[in-house]
Design an enzyme around this catalytic site. Structure first.
Site, short mmCIF file in Angstrom:
data_model
loop_
_atom_site.label_atom_id
_atom_site.label_comp_id
_atom_site.label_asym_id
_atom_site.label_seq_id
_atom_site.Cartn_x
_atom_site.Cartn_y
_atom_site.Cartn_z
N SER A 122 0.83 -1.21 0.00
CA SER A 122 0.00 0.00 0.00
C SER A 122 0.86 1.25 0.00
O SER A 122 0.57 2.23 -0.71
CB SER A 122 -0.94 0.00 1.20
OG SER A 122 -1.83 -1.08 1.12
N HIS A 181 -5.61 4.37 7.39
CA HIS A 181 -5.34 4.61 5.96
C HIS A 181 -6.03 5.88 5.48
O HIS A 181 -5.45 6.64 4.70
CB HIS A 181 -5.78 3.39 5.13
CG HIS A 181 -4.80 2.27 5.15
ND1 HIS A 181 -3.74 2.18 4.28
CD2 HIS A 181 -4.71 1.18 5.95
CE1 HIS A 181 -3.05 1.09 4.54
NE2 HIS A 181 -3.61 0.46 5.55
#
Length: 185
Positions: free
Chosen positions: A16, A49
């Protein structure tokens, strides 16, 4: 022509982070998230996130209808990040979708990736390196995700495997060129 980057790796391998590295904080970037907060740990990860992403980015939640959301996002953004195919496949399986339906969705996704309308960055787990799953559901998940990953990797112009936070280039297809895949014949 826009390019597509497929990023694979194990859990906590830096996938990510690599997917968003170097992206403009104020550009036309759309982030498509496939996670659903099914437990406290996942809810905390989703919140973390979200907080890490620039406020100027558009975030879409697409736990099930990824292909249609990606098609729409690619016409409105310069860059689209999808994180991640692993959870998308898991969500489809939990909904009760059969293997053939999931692979049909993966074929439609691969068609978008092969001729992207925007720069695409897609993340997925490489689950074939791990321990042999002990349950039939685990075996099915590993196999279906493996087939989805193969379709996406074949369509993507570039494929990177993340290992211990380090990117390893697996495939690089220059625009209009031949694939420079690292293969053993």
């Amino acid at each position: 022509m826009a390019s597509s980057l497929f990023i694979l790796g194990g859990a906590r391998s830096g996938k990510s982070r690599f997917a968003v590295a170097g992206l403009p904080a104020r550009g036309r970037v759309t982030f498509i998230a496939t996670a659903e907060p099914r437990d406290r740990d996942m809810a905390a990860r989703i919140a973390r996130h979200r907080a890490e992403r620039p406020a100027a980015w558009t975030t879409l939640e697409a736990p099930l209808e990824l292909t249609s959301e990606l098609a729409a996002a690619a016409t409105a953004a310069d860059i689209v990040v999808v994180d991640c195919l692993t959870l998308w496949v898991s969500n489809l399986m939990l909904r009760g979708d059969g293997d053939e339906a999931i692979l049909k969705d993966a074929d439609a996704l691969a068609a978008l990736i092969a001729e992207p309308a925007a720069e695409l960055r897609l993340v997925s787990n490489e689950v074939g390196f791990g321990v042999h799953p002990a349950t039939s559901d685990g075996l099915r998940f590993r196999d279906v995700l493996g087939f989805v990953n193969q379709r996406v990797a074949a369509a993507a112009s570039r494929v990177v495997l993340m290992v211990a936070g380090l990117p390893h280039l697996i495939k690089d297809t220059p625009p209009g060129g031949r694939t420079n895949a690292r293969e053993i014949s």
